[in-house]
Each structure stands twice: as structure tokens, then as C-alpha cells.
Enzyme design. Structure first.
Site, PDB file in Angstrom:
ATOM      1  N   GLU A 159       0.833  -1.213   0.000  1.00 34.55           N
ATOM      2  CA  GLU A 159       0.000   0.000   0.000  1.00 34.55           C
ATOM      3  C   GLU A 159       0.863   1.257   0.000  1.00 34.55           C
ATOM      4  O   GLU A 159       0.605   2.208  -0.740  1.00 34.55           O
ATOM      5  CB  GLU A 159      -0.934  -0.019   1.216  1.00 34.55           C
ATOM      6  CG  GLU A 159      -1.968  -1.128   1.073  1.00 34.55           C
ATOM      7  CD  GLU A 159      -2.925  -1.277   2.252  1.00 34.55           C
ATOM      8  OE1 GLU A 159      -3.908  -1.995   2.076  1.00 34.55           O
ATOM      9  OE2 GLU A 159      -2.680  -0.697   3.319  1.00 34.55           O
ATOM     10  N   ALA A 307      -7.515  -6.756  12.349  1.00 36.87           N
ATOM     11  CA  ALA A 307      -8.500  -6.043  13.169  1.00 36.87           C
ATOM     12  C   ALA A 307      -9.749  -6.884  13.432  1.00 36.87           C
ATOM     13  O   ALA A 307     -10.324  -6.827  14.523  1.00 36.87           O
ATOM     14  CB  ALA A 307      -8.885  -4.737  12.472  1.00 36.87           C
TER      15      ALA A 307
HETATM   16  C1  LIG Z   1       0.046  -0.094   9.071  1.00 38.79           C
HETATM   17  C2  LIG Z   1      -0.961  -1.130   9.474  1.00 38.79           C
HETATM   18  C3  LIG Z   1      -1.993  -1.459   8.606  1.00 38.79           C
HETATM   19  C4  LIG Z   1      -2.941  -2.417   8.961  1.00 38.79           C
HETATM   20  N1  LIG Z   1      -3.938  -2.704   8.081  1.00 38.79           N
HETATM   21  C5  LIG Z   1      -4.869  -3.607   8.426  1.00 38.79           C
HETATM   22  C6  LIG Z   1      -5.954  -3.894   7.565  1.00 38.79           C
HETATM   23  O1  LIG Z   1      -6.062  -3.340   6.469  1.00 38.79           O
HETATM   24  N2  LIG Z   1      -6.898  -4.806   7.977  1.00 38.79           N
HETATM   25  C7  LIG Z   1      -6.808  -5.422   9.184  1.00 38.79           C
HETATM   26  O2  LIG Z   1      -7.683  -6.217   9.533  1.00 38.79           O
HETATM   27  N3  LIG Z   1      -5.778  -5.192  10.011  1.00 38.79           N
HETATM   28  C8  LIG Z   1      -4.827  -4.294   9.673  1.00 38.79           C
HETATM   29  N4  LIG Z   1      -3.784  -4.039  10.528  1.00 38.79           N
HETATM   30  C9  LIG Z   1      -3.694  -4.814  11.772  1.00 38.79           C
HETATM   31  C10 LIG Z   1      -4.650  -4.255  12.813  1.00 38.79           C
HETATM   32  O3  LIG Z   1      -4.437  -2.869  12.974  1.00 38.79           O
HETATM   33  C11 LIG Z   1      -4.418  -4.978  14.119  1.00 38.79           C
HETATM   34  O4  LIG Z   1      -4.537  -6.355  13.919  1.00 38.79           O
HETATM   35  C12 LIG Z   1      -5.417  -4.544  15.165  1.00 38.79           C
HETATM   36  O5  LIG Z   1      -5.335  -3.164  15.412  1.00 38.79           O
HETATM   37  C13 LIG Z   1      -5.168  -5.315  16.460  1.00 38.79           C
HETATM   38  O6  LIG Z   1      -5.996  -4.798  17.460  1.00 38.79           O
HETATM   39  P1  LIG Z   1      -5.535  -4.846  18.972  1.00 38.79           P
HETATM   40  O7  LIG Z   1      -6.682  -4.297  19.741  1.00 38.79           O
HETATM   41  O8  LIG Z   1      -5.012  -6.178  19.297  1.00 38.79           O
HETATM   42  O9  LIG Z   1      -4.297  -3.866  19.069  1.00 38.79           O
HETATM   43  P2  LIG Z   1      -4.149  -2.332  18.680  1.00 38.79           P
HETATM   44  O10 LIG Z   1      -5.219  -1.874  17.776  1.00 38.79           O
HETATM   45  O11 LIG Z   1      -2.736  -2.174  18.238  1.00 38.79           O
HETATM   46  O12 LIG Z   1      -4.339  -1.588  20.051  1.00 38.79           O
HETATM   47  C14 LIG Z   1      -3.414  -1.731  21.086  1.00 38.79           C
HETATM   48  C15 LIG Z   1      -3.563  -0.545  22.020  1.00 38.79           C
HETATM   49  O13 LIG Z   1      -2.840  -0.813  23.204  1.00 38.79           O
HETATM   50  C16 LIG Z   1      -2.123   0.333  23.594  1.00 38.79           C
HETATM   51  N5  LIG Z   1      -0.965  -0.118  24.374  1.00 38.79           N
HETATM   52  C17 LIG Z   1       0.036  -0.935  23.971  1.00 38.79           C
HETATM   53  N6  LIG Z   1       0.881  -1.161  24.987  1.00 38.79           N
HETATM   54  C18 LIG Z   1       0.397  -0.470  26.046  1.00 38.79           C
HETATM   55  C19 LIG Z   1       0.833  -0.307  27.390  1.00 38.79           C
HETATM   56  N7  LIG Z   1       1.930  -0.904  27.866  1.00 38.79           N
HETATM   57  N8  LIG Z   1       0.095   0.480  28.206  1.00 38.79           N
HETATM   58  C20 LIG Z   1      -1.028   1.091  27.769  1.00 38.79           C
HETATM   59  N9  LIG Z   1      -1.478   0.959  26.497  1.00 38.79           N
HETATM   60  C21 LIG Z   1      -0.777   0.188  25.661  1.00 38.79           C
HETATM   61  C22 LIG Z   1      -1.754   1.005  22.295  1.00 38.79           C
HETATM   62  O14 LIG Z   1      -1.525   2.394  22.489  1.00 38.79           O
HETATM   63  C23 LIG Z   1      -3.000   0.736  21.446  1.00 38.79           C
HETATM   64  O15 LIG Z   1      -3.938   1.767  21.560  1.00 38.79           O
HETATM   65  C24 LIG Z   1      -2.839  -3.079  10.203  1.00 38.79           C
HETATM   66  C25 LIG Z   1      -1.796  -2.750  11.084  1.00 38.79           C
HETATM   67  C26 LIG Z   1      -0.870  -1.787  10.730  1.00 38.79           C
HETATM   68  C27 LIG Z   1       0.251  -1.430  11.683  1.00 38.79           C
END
Ligand SMILES: Cc1cc2nc3c(=O)[nH]c(=O)nc-3n(C[C@H](O)[C@H](O)[C@H](O)COP(=O)(O)OP(=O)(O)OC[C@H]3O[C@@H](n4cnc5c(N)ncnc54)[C@H](O)[C@@H]3O)c2cc1C
Length: 431
Positions: A159, A307
Site C-alpha cells: 500500500e 483487526a
Molecule cells: C500499518 C498497518 C496497517 C494495517 N492494516 C490492516 C488492515 O487493512 N486490515 C486489518 O484487519 N488489520 C490491519 N492491521 C492490523 C490491525 O491494525 C491490528 O490487527 C489490530 O489493530 C489489532 O488490534 P488490537 O486491539 O489487538 O491492538 P491495537 O489496535 O494495536 O491496540 C493496542 C492498544 O494498546 C495500547 N498499548 C500498547 N501497549 C500499552 C501499554 N503498555 N500500556 C497502555 N497501552 C498500551 C496502544 O496504544 C494501542 O492503543 C494493520 C496494522 C498496521 C500497523
């Protein structure tokens, strides 16, 4: 957030702890890094997102430890002090961080794109690199400053490479001393394909499209060194090659947030090679039925780090906790409903694979746009993003061309230090 929204409908008190004050919609990060969207358009504040739930408290703090037996999380608050937050139920959803496959020194020479601050720093770097090229005294230096190498040809690398190629064409009208259309964009991957997780027809489509756009794909090329002037790769035959580029973008590795390992060790659960903690069929920790791990930090039957699994697990765990609190029967084990995957290539091209149907080209791009606007949090953000896209198509320019860094330091180190998060267990390996 998915869990908090669902849980908040029940008779419970919720504390959401995050070290950032915003909810980041990662799939559109590359559009912030290339100046199509402003940072706030893909990152509404967590408080605003949860404002309707009066039983939710939002705490800006970094979690640094978890005591499963005592039932509290150790956090470092904005006051710099350590605090303990007691809980009856714990949901760990701290996501993923960059991984440099054991070569953490490469972080100092490359730009990752996982957080909003990193995307803005990358935008600064891309725009600064063109400015530097425009002032360069010889063709060689111009070439180096308009060379971008991306390590990792997954969806993020594809992308970003496609958008960098589009940006190079669009900047052509603004720079009169250099030909930005000759920018060299190299996409590197150790594997034999770009978009390896997609079906072969879509992989081939993406490969063709990127090549037509002028992206140089170096596949089967393993990165063995990264420095301020480029990347050294090694082919399967053992030959090494040097790719010169003053801007190296890291879109390759990913590891679970360090809190995953911490929780795994505390619970005696398995932690996999990438730091994900193995969870039970109900997303709970073995032996700790009130502690759950979901999303990128957890390993639930090797689901991909996307996500959709993360959100579905959030909804599921909320349902489970609400049933426990109400004394109702528990739902059965978590089952993932695969809604497919998509990747965009250019403003009019994408690939999509969902429910056994594959799409490419403009139809896939329309589907991609619909899904991504739909999943963005908040109607204001959705309207804003649609307006921005319409503007970009109509004017053939990227609206966000501000270099935010006070000091344009072209070695890049000053800015990279500035965006690094504070030290501690929450920090990723890259820092
Ligand atoms: C550039 C990029 C593009 C992507 N594109 C896609 C896509 O097109 N489709 C798709 O399905 N997935 C995509 N993903 C993957 C998707 O974003 C993740 O799989 C998803 O966000 C995971 O959700 P999560 O809740 O596990 O973690 P996250 O959404 O990463 O949330 C984690 C949260 O925890 C917080 N955090 C972390 N450590 C700490 C700590 N020690 N103390 C307090 N807070 C903390 C962070 O600040 C964050 O807000 C992409 C990822 C990236 C990086």
C-alpha cells in the site's frame, strides 16, 4: 474498544487504560504517512469514542505490569507516578510492536509505521527528502534523496509503495528543479511473492500493477543490513546486492506487545516465538478464568494479526463477562468469522478476497473504500475522509504537505528520538 462498548451496556464499571489518548485506525495509516489524510481523521480520541458510557473511565497511562494473583495492573500515569489498578476482570489488548528480527540496530536507520506519531514522522521524512533532492547539487545526490526502499511486501509495504509512486507523480507539478516522477521506489521481501497471504491471481495482479507504476520489486531478497544510505540484501543463491536509498521504511516484522510475554509468564501459559500469549478457547488465560487476552497480543488458534479477529474477540469476551456477572450460562467457545482480506495498490486499484470471491482493479478499490470508511470510528471522521478522498481525486494533490518537525534534521535521528515512546515494558523492540 470493542469490548468496552459491549461491556458498558451491563451493570459494570470499566477502566480503559491506554498510553495514547486516541484510537488508531491502522489500515489508513499509510494515507497519513503520504499526506492524503490528517492524523486526527483516522484517530478519534478514546474519550470521545466512549463519551456516552458514564460507567467507563478512561486513563491515559502505560501499563507496566500485571499481578494476576492480587488482581491488579501496575501503570505509570501522566503524573509520572506508578499506580495500581485493581480489577475483577482483566482484558489485555495491547496489540503489537515492530520487530527487526533480532537486528534492533536497524531501527536507528529506518522508519517504521505502526503508530500515528511514526506515520507523521515518516511523512516529514518523505517530504523533507524531496526538498533535499531539490537542493542537491549533483544528479547522484538527487537520485539518492528520491530513492525509497521498503522492507516487507505485505499489505502495508504494498500500500505504501503504491502510494509513494502516486505521490511521486503528483509532486511533479510542484518541483521544477527535479523530476519527482523518476523517484526510485524499491519493495523488498525475503519471500517469493508480494502479498504472500493472498490467492495467486491477486498476488500476480498486485505484482503487475506495482511494476507498471514503476515500483521495483526485489523478491527472494533477504535484508541483511540497513544503514542511513540503504539496504543490503542477500538472494537465495547467496549473492549480496546493495539498494541505495536515503529513506528506508520498515514494514516487515511484527511482535506482540511485551505485556503478552509478561502475562504469559505470570499465568504459566505458552508464549510463542512472536511473544503472543496462548489463550484458551474462551480467550481466557489457563488457570485464570477472569483474565483474558485478545487481538494481536494473543494467540488463539494462530488467528492472523488483523483487526477483525481482535474486534470479534472483544465482543465475545464482553458477552462472556456480562453473562458471568449476571449469573447467566456462558457462551460457547470463541469462533472466528472470517470476513476476508483486502489491500489497496493505487487510487483506482486494489485486491480483495472475501467469502471465496476475489476482486481486483476498480471494483476491489470501491469495495475497499466502502469497508474502510464503514469501519472508521465516528460519522464525523467518515465524512471527513470521504471529503478528503474526493479532494485528492479532483485536484491530484495530497492535502497534508506540512513538515511538522521544528528542526529539519535530514539524518533523521533527532526526529526518531522525538517520536519514541517513554521507556519501560510497554516499549517495542524497535526502540
Ligand atoms: C500499518 C498497518 C496497517 C494495517 N492494516 C490492516 C488492515 O487493512 N486490515 C486489518 O484487519 N488489520 C490491519 N492491521 C492490523 C490491525 O491494525 C491490528 O490487527 C489490530 O489493530 C489489532 O488490534 P488490537 O486491539 O489487538 O491492538 P491495537 O489496535 O494495536 O491496540 C493496542 C492498544 O494498546 C495500547 N498499548 C500498547 N501497549 C500499552 C501499554 N503498555 N500500556 C497502555 N497501552 C498500551 C496502544 O496504544 C494501542 O492503543 C494493520 C496494522 C498496521 C500497523
Amino acid at each position: 474498544l470493542a469490548a468496552a462498548h459491549r461491556l458498558a451496556r451491563g451493570p459494570v464499571d470499566i477502566t480503559v487504560v491506554d498510553r495514547t489518548n486516541h484510537h488508531l485506525f491502522s489500515p489508513l495509516l499509510y494515507q497519513v504517512a503520504t499526506g492524503i489524510l490528517a492524523a486526527g481523521e483516522i484517530a478519534p480520541s478514546i474519550r470521545k469514542t466512549l463519551r456516552r458510557h458514564t460507567n467507563v473511565r478512561v486513563t491515559l497511562a502505560e501499563a507496566t505490569g500485571i499481578d494476576l494473583d492480587a488482581g491488579h495492573v501496575q501503570v505509570c500515569g501522566v503524573d509520572g507516578q506508578a499506580h495500581r489498578l485493581g480489577y475483577d476482570y482483566l482484558i489485555l489488548a495491547s496489540g503489537a510492536v515492530d520487530s527487526y528480527f533480532g537486528h534492533d540496530q536497524w531501527a536507528a536507520h529506518s522508519y517504521p509505521m505502526k503508530t500515528l506519531a511514526q506515520a507523521v514522522a515518516l511523512r516529514d521524512r518523505i517530504l523533507s527528502a524531496y526538498e533535499r533532492a531539490a537542493e542537491a547539487s549533483d544528479a547522484h545526490a538527487q537520485r539518492d534523496w528520491t530513492s525509497f526502499a521498503l522492507v516487507g511486501a505485505g499489505p502495508t509495504g504494498v500500500e505504501l509503495a503504491g502510494q509513494l509512486a502516486t505521490m511521486a507523480r503528483q509532486l511533479h507539478r510542484q518541483f521544477h528543479t527535479i523530476n519527482t516522477e523518476q523517484a526510485r521506489i524499491t519493495l523488498i521481501d525475503a519471500g517469493p511473492h508480494a502479498l504472500a497471504a493472498f490467492p495467486a491471481t491477486l498476488r500476480a495482479h498486485a505484482h503487475r500493477s506495482l511494476t507498471v507504476m514503476g515500483v521495483d520489486l526485489r523478491l527472494g531478497a533477504q535484508t541483511v543490513d540497513v544503514d542511513d544510505t540503504g539496504v543490503t540484501v542477500q538472494t537465495h543463491h547467496g549473492a549480496t546486492d546493495r539498494i541505495s536509498a536515503r529513506t528506508v521504511i520498515w514494514t516487515a516484522g511484527e511482535a506482540a506487545s511485551p505485556l503478552g510475554r509478561l502475562l504469559g509468564e505470570a499465568a504459566g501459559a505458552t508464549v510463542d516465538r512472536t511473544g503472543r500469549v496462548a489463550v484458551n478457547a474462551d480467550c481466557g488465560l489457563p488457570g485464570h478464568p477472569r483474565a483474558f487476552a485478545i487481538g494481536d497480543v494473543a494467540n488463539h488458534n494462530d488467528l492472523p494479526g488483523l483487526a477483525e479477529p481482535a474486534m470479534q474477540q472483544g465482543w465475545y469476551v464482553a458477552r462472556r463477562i456480562r453473562a458471568q456477572v449476571a449469573g447467566r450460562p456462558q457462551p460457547g467457545p470463541f469462533r472466528y468469522r472470517d470476513l476476508g482480506t483486502m489491500a489497496t495498490i493505487s487510487p483506482t486499484d486494489a485486491v480483495a478476497d472475501a467469502f471465496g470471491v476475489t476482486l481486483s482493479g476498480l471494483p476491489a478499490k470501491i469495495a475497499w473504500a466502502g469497508v474502510h470508511v464503514g469501519f472508521l470510528a465516528g460519522w464525523g471522521n467518515r465524512a471527513g475522509v470521504l471529503a478528503r478522498w474526493a479532494g485528492a481525486v479532483a485536484t491530484h494533490t495530497h492535502a497534508e504537505q506540512v513538515i511538522l518537525s521544528d528542526r529539519v534534521e535530514f539524518g533523521g535521528r533527532v526526529r526518531r528520538q522525538a517520536v519514541a515512546a517513554p521507556g519501560g515494558v510497554g516499549d517495542g523492540a524497535r526502540r
